[in-house]
Design a protein around this motif. Structure first.
Motif, PDB file in Angstrom:
ATOM      1  N   ASP A 160      -5.976 -13.343 -12.599  1.00  0.00           N
ATOM      2  CA  ASP A 160      -5.303 -12.076 -12.891  1.00  0.00           C
ATOM      3  C   ASP A 160      -5.470 -11.725 -14.368  1.00  0.00           C
ATOM      4  O   ASP A 160      -5.745 -10.572 -14.716  1.00  0.00           O
ATOM      5  N   SER A 212       1.255  -9.924 -12.199  1.00  0.00           N
ATOM      6  CA  SER A 212       0.177 -10.289 -11.292  1.00  0.00           C
ATOM      7  C   SER A 212      -0.473  -9.028 -10.758  1.00  0.00           C
ATOM      8  O   SER A 212       0.198  -8.011 -10.538  1.00  0.00           O
ATOM      9  N   GLU A 243      -1.326 -20.838  -7.217  1.00  0.00           N
ATOM     10  CA  GLU A 243      -0.629 -19.838  -8.021  1.00  0.00           C
ATOM     11  C   GLU A 243      -1.146 -19.836  -9.459  1.00  0.00           C
ATOM     12  O   GLU A 243      -1.340 -18.784 -10.067  1.00  0.00           O
ATOM     13  N   SER A 250      -4.568 -18.260  -9.459  1.00  0.00           N
ATOM     14  CA  SER A 250      -4.414 -16.820  -9.280  1.00  0.00           C
ATOM     15  C   SER A 250      -3.967 -16.150 -10.577  1.00  0.00           C
ATOM     16  O   SER A 250      -4.471 -15.080 -10.946  1.00  0.00           O
ATOM     17  N   SER A 251      -3.026 -16.781 -11.290  1.00  0.00           N
ATOM     18  CA  SER A 251      -2.554 -16.215 -12.558  1.00  0.00           C
ATOM     19  C   SER A 251      -3.680 -16.151 -13.584  1.00  0.00           C
ATOM     20  O   SER A 251      -3.799 -15.180 -14.332  1.00  0.00           O
TER      21      SER A 251
END
Length: 190
Positions: A161, A66, A154, A157-158
């Motif tokens: 990223d 991350s 999450e 966000s991944s």
């Protein structure tokens, strides 16, 4: 004019991408010296410039790497500064492109350097916007705005990223192309 150019008019970046795509040709062909036609596509270079960053981003996502809040803001600053420097280099290169001297190959190399440099600026600007959104979405002020479960946040966000890593690797590889072309131009002009 393409449909995207019609929709976005002066804000369209389609021509920048198209000009960069035209630079990805095999250099040892006769058509390369003829500025009016495109030579055969260099699929090895295409694979390295687009496939390698995708492979790295996919691998990082699979391993669970991350960017995080602090490195994302550092990356944001780096891309912003590099975009500014590249804009300056682009302006300087405009003068070099207008020079009449040089062979057809040198003139084409100048134009290709300009096209790839413009494309690098585009990547940097997209990365700045993406990373700014990434940094802001991770802030405590923005989190309540989404009202999503932590598992969904999450996953989002991944994904971002991975996109940021892809853009970073793609940007660096294209900068290597610009560096090589400027080196070739400097050795020809000397």
């Amino acid at each position: 004019m393409t449909l995207l150019n019609d929709w976005f008019g002066k804000f369209s970046v389609v021509e920048i991408v198209r000009e960069h795509w035209r630079t990805l040709q095999i250099m040892d062909t006769a058509s390369y010296l003829d500025a009016t036609r495109d030579g055969p596509r260099d699929w090895w270079t295409v694979g390295v410039l687009y496939g390698l960053p995708a492979l790295l981003a996919g691998l990082a996502g699979w391993v669970g790497l991350s960017i995080g809040d602090v490195p994302a803001s550092a990356l944001l600053g780096a891309f912003a500064v590099l975009a500014g420097f590249l804009f300056n280099l682009l302006i300087l290169l405009l003068d070099v492109i207008k020079r009449p001297e040089g062979t057809g190959h040198t003139a084409r190399l100048r134009k290709e350097t300009y096209a790839t440099l413009s494309y690098c600026i585009l990547i940097a600007l997209v990365a700045v916007v993406l990373l700014a959104a990434l940094v802001l979405s991770g802030s405590p002020v923005a989190r309540p705005l989404f009202h999503l479960p932590p598992v969904v946040m999450e996953g989002i966000s991944s994904f971002w990223d991975a996109v940021a890593l892809y853009l970073s690797a793609h940007f660096v590889l294209n900068l290597f192309v610009v560096l090589k072309r400027i080196n070739k131009l400097a050795s020809r002009e000397a």
